[in-house]
Structure formats: structure tokens, C-alpha cells
Design a protein around this motif. Sequence first.
Motif, PDB file in Angstrom:
ATOM      1  N   UNK A 138       4.149  -3.097   5.921  1.00 41.45           N
ATOM      2  CA  UNK A 138       3.600  -2.268   6.996  1.00 41.45           C
ATOM      3  C   UNK A 138       4.668  -1.291   7.468  1.00 41.45           C
ATOM      4  N   UNK A 139       4.219  -0.116   7.832  1.00 43.87           N
ATOM      5  CA  UNK A 139       5.142   0.915   8.320  1.00 43.87           C
ATOM      6  C   UNK A 139       4.421   1.778   9.342  1.00 43.87           C
ATOM      7  N   UNK A 140       5.105   2.115  10.394  1.00 38.60           N
ATOM      8  CA  UNK A 140       4.485   2.931  11.422  1.00 38.60           C
ATOM      9  C   UNK A 140       4.157   4.337  10.938  1.00 38.60           C
ATOM     10  N   UNK A 141       3.038   4.859  11.416  1.00 37.79           N
ATOM     11  CA  UNK A 141       2.613   6.230  11.128  1.00 37.79           C
ATOM     12  C   UNK A 141       2.378   6.465   9.622  1.00 37.79           C
ATOM     13  N   UNK A 142       2.088   5.409   8.910  1.00 38.10           N
ATOM     14  CA  UNK A 142       1.800   5.519   7.484  1.00 38.10           C
ATOM     15  C   UNK A 142       0.325   5.820   7.275  1.00 38.10           C
ATOM     16  N   UNK A 143       0.045   6.533   6.203  1.00 41.83           N
ATOM     17  CA  UNK A 143      -1.350   6.791   5.841  1.00 41.83           C
ATOM     18  C   UNK A 143      -1.969   5.607   5.116  1.00 41.83           C
ATOM     19  N   UNK A 144      -1.144   4.653   4.696  1.00 44.25           N
ATOM     20  CA  UNK A 144      -1.621   3.580   3.830  1.00 44.25           C
ATOM     21  C   UNK A 144      -1.532   2.188   4.454  1.00 44.25           C
ATOM     22  N   UNK A 145      -0.539   1.919   5.301  1.00 40.02           N
ATOM     23  CA  UNK A 145      -0.427   0.573   5.865  1.00 40.02           C
ATOM     24  C   UNK A 145       0.145   0.572   7.285  1.00 40.02           C
ATOM     25  N   UNK A 146      -0.454   1.343   8.183  1.00 39.48           N
ATOM     26  CA  UNK A 146      -0.030   1.276   9.580  1.00 39.48           C
ATOM     27  C   UNK A 146      -0.548  -0.015  10.218  1.00 39.48           C
ATOM     28  N   UNK A 147       0.044  -0.453  11.324  1.00 40.10           N
ATOM     29  CA  UNK A 147      -0.428  -1.700  11.956  1.00 40.10           C
ATOM     30  C   UNK A 147      -1.867  -1.615  12.443  1.00 40.10           C
ATOM     31  N   UNK A 189       0.799  -1.233   0.000  1.00 35.86           N
ATOM     32  CA  UNK A 189       0.000   0.000   0.000  1.00 35.86           C
ATOM     33  C   UNK A 189       0.827   1.276   0.000  1.00 35.86           C
ATOM     34  N   UNK A 190       1.946   1.323   0.739  1.00 36.17           N
ATOM     35  CA  UNK A 190       2.768   2.532   0.748  1.00 36.17           C
ATOM     36  C   UNK A 190       3.313   2.852  -0.633  1.00 36.17           C
ATOM     37  N   UNK A 191       3.704   1.811  -1.381  1.00 39.06           N
ATOM     38  CA  UNK A 191       4.241   2.010  -2.722  1.00 39.06           C
ATOM     39  C   UNK A 191       3.138   2.459  -3.680  1.00 39.06           C
ATOM     40  N   UNK A 192       1.975   1.853  -3.535  1.00 31.88           N
ATOM     41  CA  UNK A 192       0.889   2.122  -4.473  1.00 31.88           C
ATOM     42  C   UNK A 192       0.017   3.306  -4.041  1.00 31.88           C
ATOM     43  N   UNK A 193       0.270   3.833  -2.843  1.00 31.40           N
ATOM     44  CA  UNK A 193      -0.484   4.983  -2.326  1.00 31.40           C
ATOM     45  C   UNK A 193      -1.987   4.693  -2.300  1.00 31.40           C
ATOM     46  N   UNK A 194      -2.276   3.526  -1.745  1.00 31.97           N
ATOM     47  CA  UNK A 194      -3.668   3.102  -1.620  1.00 31.97           C
ATOM     48  C   UNK A 194      -3.808   2.358  -0.290  1.00 31.97           C
ATOM     49  N   UNK A 195      -4.768   2.710   0.550  1.00 37.96           N
ATOM     50  CA  UNK A 195      -4.822   2.149   1.909  1.00 37.96           C
ATOM     51  C   UNK A 195      -5.230   0.684   1.961  1.00 37.96           C
ATOM     52  N   UNK A 196      -4.699  -0.004   2.949  1.00 37.48           N
ATOM     53  CA  UNK A 196      -5.042  -1.407   3.159  1.00 37.48           C
ATOM     54  C   UNK A 196      -6.544  -1.628   3.297  1.00 37.48           C
ATOM     55  N   UNK A 197      -7.216  -0.670   3.874  1.00 39.21           N
ATOM     56  CA  UNK A 197      -8.654  -0.809   4.108  1.00 39.21           C
ATOM     57  C   UNK A 197      -9.492  -0.313   2.936  1.00 39.21           C
ATOM     58  N   UNK A 198      -8.847  -0.015   1.809  1.00 39.66           N
ATOM     59  CA  UNK A 198      -9.572   0.471   0.647  1.00 39.66           C
ATOM     60  C   UNK A 198     -10.495  -0.564   0.040  1.00 39.66           C
ATOM     61  N   UNK A 199     -11.550  -0.089  -0.590  1.00 39.53           N
ATOM     62  CA  UNK A 199     -12.588  -0.958  -1.146  1.00 39.53           C
ATOM     63  C   UNK A 199     -12.054  -1.882  -2.236  1.00 39.53           C
ATOM     64  N   UNK A 200     -11.018  -1.459  -2.963  1.00 36.88           N
ATOM     65  CA  UNK A 200     -10.490  -2.288  -4.052  1.00 36.88           C
ATOM     66  C   UNK A 200      -9.866  -3.585  -3.563  1.00 36.88           C
ATOM     67  N   UNK A 201      -9.545  -3.670  -2.288  1.00 34.72           N
ATOM     68  CA  UNK A 201      -8.959  -4.896  -1.744  1.00 34.72           C
ATOM     69  C   UNK A 201     -10.004  -5.856  -1.181  1.00 34.72           C
ATOM     70  N   UNK A 202     -11.245  -5.411  -1.108  1.00 34.20           N
ATOM     71  CA  UNK A 202     -12.267  -6.227  -0.446  1.00 34.20           C
ATOM     72  C   UNK A 202     -12.375  -7.626  -1.065  1.00 34.20           C
TER      73      UNK A 202
END
Length: 283
Positions: free
Chosen positions: A155-164, A125-138
Motif C-alpha cells: 500500500x502507498x499513499x496517493x497511489x492509483x493502484x493501492x491507496x488505503x 498492485x503498484x508494481x503490476x500497475x493494476x488496481x486492488x479493486x480490479x476485477x481480476x482479483x475478485x
Amino acid sequence: MSLRTMTNKSQLAREFAETGKLSSVSMIDMHTHMGAFYGTYLPEAKLETMIRTMERENIEWIISAPHSALFDPVGGNSEIREAMKRHPDKIYGYYVVNPHYDHDLERDLAEFDGVEGYVGFKLLPDYHKYPLTGEKFRKIYEFANERGLLLLSHTWGHSAYNPPQMIAELARTYKNIQFLLGHSAPGETDYAIQLAKSQPNVYLELCDTGRLNGMVRKMVREASSEKVLFGTDFPWYDPHYMLGSVLFSGIGDEDIRNIIHDNAVRLLGNSLKYRALKGNGTQ
């Protein structure tokens, strides 16, 4: 440092120090790639070179997502399928999902159970700039949950896309997916450790983060060695580099075996069992 002055009581660590190789227990690497990566020279990136390193260092098998698949899932997922055909006893694969590609996902999911070697999915997600919880992953989560598959996410801490914290939300919703926290969320690793401790289907993964002084021991002490997986980012790092971080971390040999071998065998066995049941229409 001489062996006499070593404070580590591990017989496996002693074996490695004396022989330069761990022969008594094979390694299983849960986080690898293969092939060229733009702008970087990786001397062991070719598949056959990686296989030779695996044989030299007693790596039983790896689970891999080719570099090409991280950005071009059409070509890259074809590359891992070919690698699994050529080395079915050494290579298992993650199917990589890039949410920005309009490719044949429906077809590939329909064929997934028939591809020998697939054990789960890889997300960045960090590379693709799309959040783990995004609808496209459902659709991916629902598919993986039905089959009890592995899901390795960067996963990366304090990320907008893949925080724990996003993994925590998903793990509670999709209880049958085994979530592997790629890199164990640097910057929020304490949170990741507590998540792995409390959530049965969440696992820490050592790639890069495990090299930090005291980190492996802390993970084992707080979450147990059964929740820690050996991963290296090979061919970015030689697997012996991360192995040393485990062997000389001060943990016991049973814990070492769990991390470098036994946990992976258990998880892969469960994944393949679910896939077989689903493929036979009995689940």
C-alpha cells in the motif's frame, strides 16, 4: 547513550541493550521475501542464510513471498512451497498473484488447502500497475474470504493502484479477510491508522514506515498495539533494525509483545483454523 540516561522504561529494550539480543520474546516477521532480486545485491537473500539469521536473532518464524514470485508466480510460488516443506516450523507462505499472468490459478486454488504452510495472499498492485479493486482479483478475494485468510498488499499513499482507501472498500466487502497494509501507506499513514482503528479486519504493518521517528508510538496510541504487525522486508533489512524501532519507541512491554509476537500468533491461528475447517468440509 548509557543505560542510566535511557528514558525508555521497557525491560525488553533494556534486555536488548545489555545483551544485543531479545531472548525472552521471539519475533514473528509478517513481511519477508527470499532469493535474488535483479539489479540488487542482498547478502542474506539465500534461504539457508536467512534461517541462520532467524536463529541468531530469535525469529520464531516468518511469512514470506519469494522475490521470484512477485514477477513470475509460476516459479516463485513453487519456490515458497519448497521452502515450507524444508522448514515447516520456521516458514509460512503467501501465495503471490500477478494479475497479468495467465497461469494455473484455478489449479493452484484447488490445491491451496492441501499445501501445508499457506496462510494467505500477497499482492503488489503498484508494481503490476493494476488496481486492488480490479476485477481480476475478485476470485482471490472470494476465496480468501471463505477461509478467513490473510491478505498482505503493498500500500502507498496517493497511489492509483493501492491507496488505503481501496483497502477500506475491500475490507467492508470482505469482512472475513484479514487485510495487512504493507508499509502502512506512506504519505497517507494517518488515514491508514484511522482505518485500522475503525475496521476490525485491517492491520498496520511496520515494514519501512515503522522506522520513522514517533510512528510506532503514534500507531499504538491511536489504533492500539493489537492492530500493529511486525514486518521488515527481510532480507532487504536486518530484522534487528526494525526491532529497535519498536523497542525504543517509548511504548510498554505488553504493547511490544503484541507487535512482535502475539498479534501474529492470533492471526495465523485463526487463518489455519479456517483452512482446516474448509478442508474438512465443515464450514
